[in-house]
Design an enzyme around this catalytic site. Structure first.
Site, short mmCIF file in Angstrom:
data_model
loop_
_atom_site.label_atom_id
_atom_site.label_comp_id
_atom_site.label_asym_id
_atom_site.label_seq_id
_atom_site.Cartn_x
_atom_site.Cartn_y
_atom_site.Cartn_z
N ARG A 48 0.82 -1.22 0.00
CA ARG A 48 0.00 0.00 0.00
C ARG A 48 0.86 1.27 0.00
O ARG A 48 0.44 2.30 -0.51
CB ARG A 48 -0.87 0.05 1.26
CG ARG A 48 -1.97 -0.98 1.27
CD ARG A 48 -2.58 -0.98 2.66
NE ARG A 48 -3.41 -2.15 2.86
CZ ARG A 48 -4.70 -2.18 2.65
NH1 ARG A 48 -5.33 -1.11 2.22
NH2 ARG A 48 -5.39 -3.27 2.87
N LYS A 158 -1.99 -19.64 4.47
CA LYS A 158 -2.97 -20.06 5.45
C LYS A 158 -3.28 -18.91 6.41
O LYS A 158 -2.43 -18.03 6.54
CB LYS A 158 -2.47 -21.29 6.22
CG LYS A 158 -1.15 -21.00 6.99
CD LYS A 158 -0.96 -21.91 8.15
CE LYS A 158 -1.53 -21.38 9.42
NZ LYS A 158 -0.68 -20.49 10.22
N HIS A 188 3.48 -24.10 5.40
CA HIS A 188 4.94 -24.25 5.32
C HIS A 188 5.44 -25.52 6.02
O HIS A 188 6.52 -26.00 5.73
CB HIS A 188 5.65 -22.99 5.86
CG HIS A 188 5.68 -22.91 7.35
ND1 HIS A 188 4.63 -22.46 8.10
CD2 HIS A 188 6.64 -23.25 8.25
CE1 HIS A 188 4.94 -22.52 9.38
NE2 HIS A 188 6.16 -22.99 9.51
N LYS A 192 8.89 -28.78 5.33
CA LYS A 192 9.98 -29.16 6.24
C LYS A 192 10.52 -30.54 5.85
O LYS A 192 9.73 -31.45 5.60
CB LYS A 192 9.47 -29.19 7.70
CG LYS A 192 9.14 -27.81 8.27
CD LYS A 192 8.68 -27.93 9.72
CE LYS A 192 8.11 -26.63 10.23
NZ LYS A 192 9.08 -25.69 10.75
N GLU A 226 5.31 -24.52 21.64
CA GLU A 226 6.20 -23.36 21.46
C GLU A 226 6.39 -22.69 22.80
O GLU A 226 5.41 -22.45 23.52
CB GLU A 226 5.60 -22.39 20.45
CG GLU A 226 5.54 -22.97 19.05
CD GLU A 226 4.83 -22.10 18.03
OE1 GLU A 226 5.29 -22.04 16.89
OE2 GLU A 226 3.81 -21.47 18.40
N ASP A 245 -5.12 -21.31 13.84
CA ASP A 245 -3.75 -20.98 13.46
C ASP A 245 -2.89 -22.22 13.25
O ASP A 245 -2.07 -22.27 12.34
CB ASP A 245 -3.12 -20.09 14.56
CG ASP A 245 -1.69 -19.69 14.24
OD1 ASP A 245 -1.39 -19.46 13.05
OD2 ASP A 245 -0.86 -19.61 15.16
N HIS A 250 -1.33 -27.14 10.33
CA HIS A 250 -0.09 -27.89 10.63
C HIS A 250 -0.39 -29.22 11.33
O HIS A 250 0.13 -30.27 10.94
CB HIS A 250 0.84 -27.07 11.53
CG HIS A 250 1.18 -25.71 11.02
ND1 HIS A 250 1.25 -25.40 9.68
CD2 HIS A 250 1.48 -24.56 11.66
CE1 HIS A 250 1.59 -24.13 9.54
NE2 HIS A 250 1.72 -23.60 10.72
N LYS A 340 0.94 -22.28 22.77
CA LYS A 340 1.90 -21.17 22.89
C LYS A 340 2.30 -21.05 24.34
O LYS A 340 1.50 -21.36 25.24
CB LYS A 340 1.22 -19.86 22.47
CG LYS A 340 0.70 -19.84 21.04
CD LYS A 340 1.79 -19.43 20.09
CE LYS A 340 1.33 -19.42 18.66
NZ LYS A 340 2.44 -19.34 17.72
#
Ligand code: BG6
Length: 478
Positions: A48, A158, A188, A192, A226, A245, A250, A340
């Site tokens: 933008r 995604k 992604h 891997k 994580e 998410d 995944h 998380k």
């Protein structure tokens, strides 16, 4: 060296996004450095902001120099890469502004090969995808306007939609401009090395596959943990939550890779057929089965993160017990956990085998201590371990668990590619094997939508940062 992809122009929408700066530009630069990009290529950033070409190139250089100082040591190499970078400022929602992009693609300085083949990358928030794709179509830049012998493709990040309905709407919109064979839905994780190795491990070794079923396997546990929180992605997390998410994509893709049937061959569609079939076989969670099958959590302190509502009920943790209603897996629990701010950063799949019929050794009747396991560690270490019982040295016949381990780093000297290196090359080459087909997207949303509906308004349980999630998680592991 593998064959180079066709000459092409890569157009990145969201040129200032974190994804573009942290992953796409660095991966493209390295691919150029290693000689993997076509002889004639251009990369056009679209954002933008109104920037001159020099300002854009300088900005990319500065950001990459901070993030990857070692990679950027070769100034001459970066200059040569930078000469292929271009920029167009576009308000994504204004149709008339796409003519500037069309002009840059068609008239900008590059060989005719680079102009003929176009790869669009939507590194933008998911909500902008429909308007961008529709405007590309109106500007005559869609696949259906491409001349014969050339190609136009699109990579979509995604999450694809936020539920089954919006995923279908998104697909309908994109489908008006691009055919399914030209749509690359990126997850992604599928780029891997260790995720790709799941299928190689299963289908290139005769010894495991005969055991890979309900007769021999007690359970499968998939963990994506994580140790960091949502970082600066409060606004995104408030919309998405962990189920959308990580679980919808995944985690379910890992589950599909470890549980799918052998494909008829290793073509993109044969593999994706089996994954779709597997996802379709997952037993839906219902309001009747949700108790004891799903635990959602939120880490303490989440509500004070930037851009997070003080009374947010968004989940940052989920543990789910799935069952797969098919011949191979009937009644085998698949424990899938992701979160998380957990105790450790680790992604792994642990396949636990049934105990031997007699427990001859050790004092306990319970064999769990030494039950055989195959542990596929996706990250941070890239290893495969097999756990088995061995006699503890000494007089008594006591069994202890021991591990046989394969480690990518010590077994192979070749440097692996990162997911974005690999997937960008795959998309240029037109290989859809590691991209998600629309049927799998829809089956995955059906699973997640059912969970959300079954949980209803029940708020997530809070858990201390750096723990393994809410207390009640243990209840589902039985
Ligand atoms: C992304 C999620 O898709 O994957 C993030 O949006 C997550 O929330 C990330 O942290 C994990 O990927 P990786 O490859 O860094 O482990």
């Amino acid at each position: 060296m593998p064959l180079k992809p066709d000459n092409c122009t890569l157009v990145i929408f969201g040129a200032h996004s974190d994804l573009a700066i942290r992953k796409l530009f660095p991966s493209l630069y390295e691919l150029a450095l290693w000689g993997h990009l076509p002889d004639e290529y251009r990369i056009i950033g679209v954002g933008r902001a109104t920037l001159t070409l020099e300002e854009f190139r300088k900005k990319v250089h500065e950001k990459m120099a901070v993030l990857f100082p070692e990679t950027l040591q070769d100034e001459a190499a970066f200059r040569s890469f930078s000469a292929r970078l271009f920029y167009v400022g576009v308000d994504f929602s204004r149709r008339e502004e796409y003519h500037a992009l069309q002009k840059e693609i068609m008239e900008g300085g590059a060989g005719s090969g680079a102009k003929a083949n176009l790869l669009f990358y939507l590194a933008t928030p998911q909500a902008l995808a429909p308007v961008i794709v529709s405007n590309l179509g109106h500007a005559g830049l869609g696949e259906k306007d491409g001349s014969r012998g050339s190609w136009r493709k699109i990579i979509v990040e995604k999450p694809y939609g936020s539920n089954l309905q919006t995923a279908r709407e998104l697909n309908t919109g994109i489908g008006q401009v691009f055919h399914e064979e030209r749509i690359f839905r990126i997850d992604h994780y599928l780029g891997k090395e260790t995720v790709q190795n799941i299928m190689v491990f299963r289908f290139s070794n005769g010894i495991f596959e005969p055991l890979w079923n309900r007769h021999n396997i007690a359970n499968v546990a998939i963990t994506i943990a994580e140790e960091f929180g949502i970082r600066d992605r409060g606004a995104f997390y408030e919309e998405a939550g962990l189920l959308r998410d990580i679980m919808q994509n995944h985690a379910l893709q890992l589950l599909a890779s470890v549980a799918m049937e052998p494909p008829v061959d290793f073509s993109a569609d044969a593999v994706r057929d089996e994954k779709a079939k597997l996802l379709r076989s997952i037993r839906p969670i219902t309001p009747q089965s949700v108790r004891g099958a799903v635990v959602l959590g939120q880490y303490e302190g989440y509500r004070t993160e930037k851009n997070v509502a003080p009374d947010s009920t968004v989940e940052t943790f989920a543990a789910i017990k799935f069952f797969i209603d098919n011949w191979r897996w009937k009644d085998v629990p698949f424990f899938v956990k992701a979160g998380k701010n957990l105790a450790e950063t680790v992604t792994e799949i642990v396949i636990t085998f049934k105990c031997p019929p007699q427990n001859y050794f050790g004092s306990s009747e319970n064999c769990c201590y030494t039950a055989n396991q195959v542990i596929l560690r996706i990250q941070p270490e890239e290893t495969i371990a097999i756990k088995f019982g061995a006699k503890r040295p000494g007089e008594a016949l006591i069994t202890d668990p021991v591990f046989m381990k394969f480690d990518y780093k010590s077994s192979f000297t070749e440097a692996g590619m990162t997911p974005y290196h690999r997937l960008l090359l795959d998309a240029m080459a037109g290989d859809q094997m590691n991209f998600i087909r629309q049927d799998s997207v829809e089956y995955s949303w059906e699973i997640i939508d059912a969970i959300r509906e079954a949980v209803g308004t029940q708020p997530p349980e809070s858990y201390p940062a750096h723990s393994w999630g809410p207390q009640s998680v243990q209840a589902i592991y039985c």
